[in-house]
Write a protein that holds these residues in place. Structure first.
Motif, PDB file in Angstrom:
ATOM      1  N   PHE A  70       5.942   7.443   1.491  1.00 62.82           N
ATOM      2  CA  PHE A  70       4.862   7.314   2.467  1.00 62.82           C
ATOM      3  C   PHE A  70       4.025   8.591   2.577  1.00 62.82           C
ATOM      4  O   PHE A  70       4.528   9.701   2.379  1.00 62.82           O
ATOM      5  N   TYR A 103       8.632   0.396   2.958  1.00 64.02           N
ATOM      6  CA  TYR A 103       7.613   0.703   1.951  1.00 64.02           C
ATOM      7  C   TYR A 103       7.477  -0.443   0.950  1.00 64.02           C
ATOM      8  O   TYR A 103       6.363  -0.857   0.596  1.00 64.02           O
ATOM      9  N   GLU A 141      -2.638   3.428  -1.469  1.00 61.46           N
ATOM     10  CA  GLU A 141      -3.309   2.381  -2.247  1.00 61.46           C
ATOM     11  C   GLU A 141      -2.885   2.497  -3.703  1.00 61.46           C
ATOM     12  O   GLU A 141      -2.544   3.578  -4.180  1.00 61.46           O
ATOM     13  N   LEU A 194       1.074  10.298   8.361  1.00 63.68           N
ATOM     14  CA  LEU A 194      -0.215  10.557   9.000  1.00 63.68           C
ATOM     15  C   LEU A 194      -0.075  11.303  10.317  1.00 63.68           C
ATOM     16  O   LEU A 194      -0.937  12.118  10.670  1.00 63.68           O
ATOM     17  N   ARG A 219       1.656   5.780   5.967  1.00 58.31           N
ATOM     18  CA  ARG A 219       0.889   4.800   5.197  1.00 58.31           C
ATOM     19  C   ARG A 219       1.395   4.735   3.761  1.00 58.31           C
ATOM     20  O   ARG A 219       1.708   5.743   3.150  1.00 58.31           O
ATOM     21  N   LYS A 220       1.459   3.504   3.254  1.00 58.62           N
ATOM     22  CA  LYS A 220       1.769   3.295   1.844  1.00 58.62           C
ATOM     23  C   LYS A 220       0.482   3.499   1.048  1.00 58.62           C
ATOM     24  O   LYS A 220      -0.527   2.849   1.335  1.00 58.62           O
ATOM     25  N   ILE A 249      -1.161   0.826  13.742  1.00 56.11           N
ATOM     26  CA  ILE A 249      -1.021   0.264  12.394  1.00 56.11           C
ATOM     27  C   ILE A 249      -2.354  -0.285  11.893  1.00 56.11           C
ATOM     28  O   ILE A 249      -2.657  -0.243  10.701  1.00 56.11           O
ATOM     29  N   GLY A 286       1.922  -4.778   7.392  1.00 58.14           N
ATOM     30  CA  GLY A 286       2.355  -3.626   8.157  1.00 58.14           C
ATOM     31  C   GLY A 286       3.780  -3.816   8.626  1.00 58.14           C
ATOM     32  O   GLY A 286       4.324  -4.932   8.596  1.00 58.14           O
ATOM     33  N   GLY A 346      -1.747   0.452   1.071  1.00 62.51           N
ATOM     34  CA  GLY A 346      -2.773   0.772   2.046  1.00 62.51           C
ATOM     35  C   GLY A 346      -2.391   0.429   3.470  1.00 62.51           C
ATOM     36  O   GLY A 346      -3.110   0.789   4.413  1.00 62.51           O
ATOM     37  N   CYS A 347      -1.259  -0.258   3.656  1.00 61.69           N
ATOM     38  CA  CYS A 347      -0.817  -0.651   5.007  1.00 61.69           C
ATOM     39  C   CYS A 347       0.106   0.399   5.604  1.00 61.69           C
ATOM     40  O   CYS A 347       0.622   1.276   4.915  1.00 61.69           O
ATOM     41  N   CYS A 348       0.318   0.286   6.911  1.00 59.03           N
ATOM     42  CA  CYS A 348       1.039   1.327   7.647  1.00 59.03           C
ATOM     43  C   CYS A 348       2.384   0.868   8.194  1.00 59.03           C
ATOM     44  O   CYS A 348       2.617  -0.325   8.428  1.00 59.03           O
TER      45      CYS A 348
END
Length: 353
Positions: free
Chosen positions: A256, A198, A347, A259, A344-345, A102, A177, A204-206
């Motif tokens: 999301f 989400y 940015e 990744l 990841r959400k 994360i 996160g 920008g966080c995971c």
């Protein structure tokens, strides 16, 4: 090294709620009715996601949490296991992967969806030097988990709250996160639960986690496969189990960027279900057939003596069968509890001049 006698007090300690209500058998019967026609029809899907279905899951964990803590650990999950590695070490390493992937920084705040009694969140908070708030639908787990947080002087960094991960009790963009460990398997509404993750994390966080899934080897036309899958679901408080593609698709539907994802069991030197077949050792003994028998006889005797609540032996019997069903599904290669994903959400778009 721990001795067998160290675990006897935990056998004797059962939930306050269970002791007061004397409702174990009733809960099990009601829970099993959820599966009277299978869990894959639209009717059963609606029932499972209803308040009655959620209550069934909550009652299930109110019942089994002490059994899990005694017979497994404070972390209610499986792990990638290397040969010669202590079971507890494999659990911790498995958990440490999440804050690492994360990318949480010291002092930041994570949310744990379906945290149980908080074994993972305490390990993660100490490892990553961060704060972790856990959510569980079981009120007993909230009480027990926060009791352990206080005992370990972690109440400043660890907290467990009562809530439904399909409707998280937090404001938008609260956390740095999110993660889940073998918990969101308890809902068929994957897009909805992932959407809540989400919503509550910052752009920008995971979000990372491990899901219980049927593998590509699962053949719904194979009677043995269907029965093995169904047995796992009944014994572990699960609705219809998702496929790899359904998990990934639901993450994307929630917004999301996915990744990475993979079957983590392929990186385990020992089968993921190995702890359920462990050889004779102080801790492994509890997972052998002899250990199961010894535990069940102990619980049955204590129930007859009135030391533990009525129905405890039925819970013990149910969990022993659940362990055997997991081993069978694992040996068939159709089921894993460790489909890893990292998402990841995005940015927020830059403001236009």
């Amino acid at each position: 090294m721990s001795s067998w006698s160290d675990y006897i007090p935990q056998v004797l300690k059962f939930e306050k709620k269970l002791g007061e209500d004397k409702k174990a058998v009733t809960v099990i019967n009601e829970y099993n009715k959820m599966y009277s026609h299978g869990s894959e029809s639209e009717q059963d899907r609606a029932l499972w996601e209803s308040e009655k279905g959620k209550d069934a899951v909550s009652d299930f964990y109110n019942l089994v949490s002490d059994f899990y803590e005694w017979g497994w650990a404070q972390s209610f999950h499986f792990a990638v296991i290397q040969k010669g590695e202590p079971f507890e070490a494999s659990l911790q390493r498995y958990e440490y992967m999440l804050p690492y992937r994360i990318g949480v920084e010291r002092g930041q705040h994570l949310v744990d969806l379906g945290c149980g009694i908080g074994g993972p969140l305490r390990n993660i908070a100490r490892f990553a030097r961060c704060k972790v708030t856990g959510v569980t639908i079981s009120k007993y787990q909230v009480e027990r988990g926060n009791e352990l947080n206080t005992q370990l002087n972690l109440e400043d960094s660890c907290n467990i709250v009562h809530g439904d991960f399909l409707n998280l009790p937090f404001e938008d963009e609260t956390f740095d996160g999110a993660y889940t460990i073998e918990a969101t398997c308890h809902t068929m509404e994957k897009t909805k639960v992932y959407s809540e993750a989400y919503r509550v994390i910052k752009p920008g966080c995971c979000f990372a986690g491990y899901e219980w899934c049927v593998t590509d080897k699962y053949d719904p036309q194979n009677k043995e496969h269907r029965e093995a899958k169904f047995a796992v679901e009944v014994g572990n408080g699960l609705p219809d189990t998702a496929t790899f593609d359904q998990v990934v698709g639901s993450l994307k539907e929630a917004g999301f960027e996915v990744l990475e994802y993979y079957d983590a069991s392929k990186y385990s030197e020992l089968p993921w279900y190995y702890p359920l077949k462990a050889g004779f050792s102080v801790k492994g003994f509890r997972h052998t057939r002899v250990g199961h028998y010894f535990t069940h006889i102990t619980v049955t005797t204590l129930e007859k003596l009135g030391i533990v609540p009525k129905g405890s032996a039925e819970v013990s019997r149910m969990l022993i069968k659940a362990a055997q069903d997991l081993v069978h599904a694992g040996e068939l290669g159709i089921y894993i509890p460790m489909f890893f994903f990292l998402a990841r959400k995005p940015e927020k778009p830059s403001a236009q001049n």
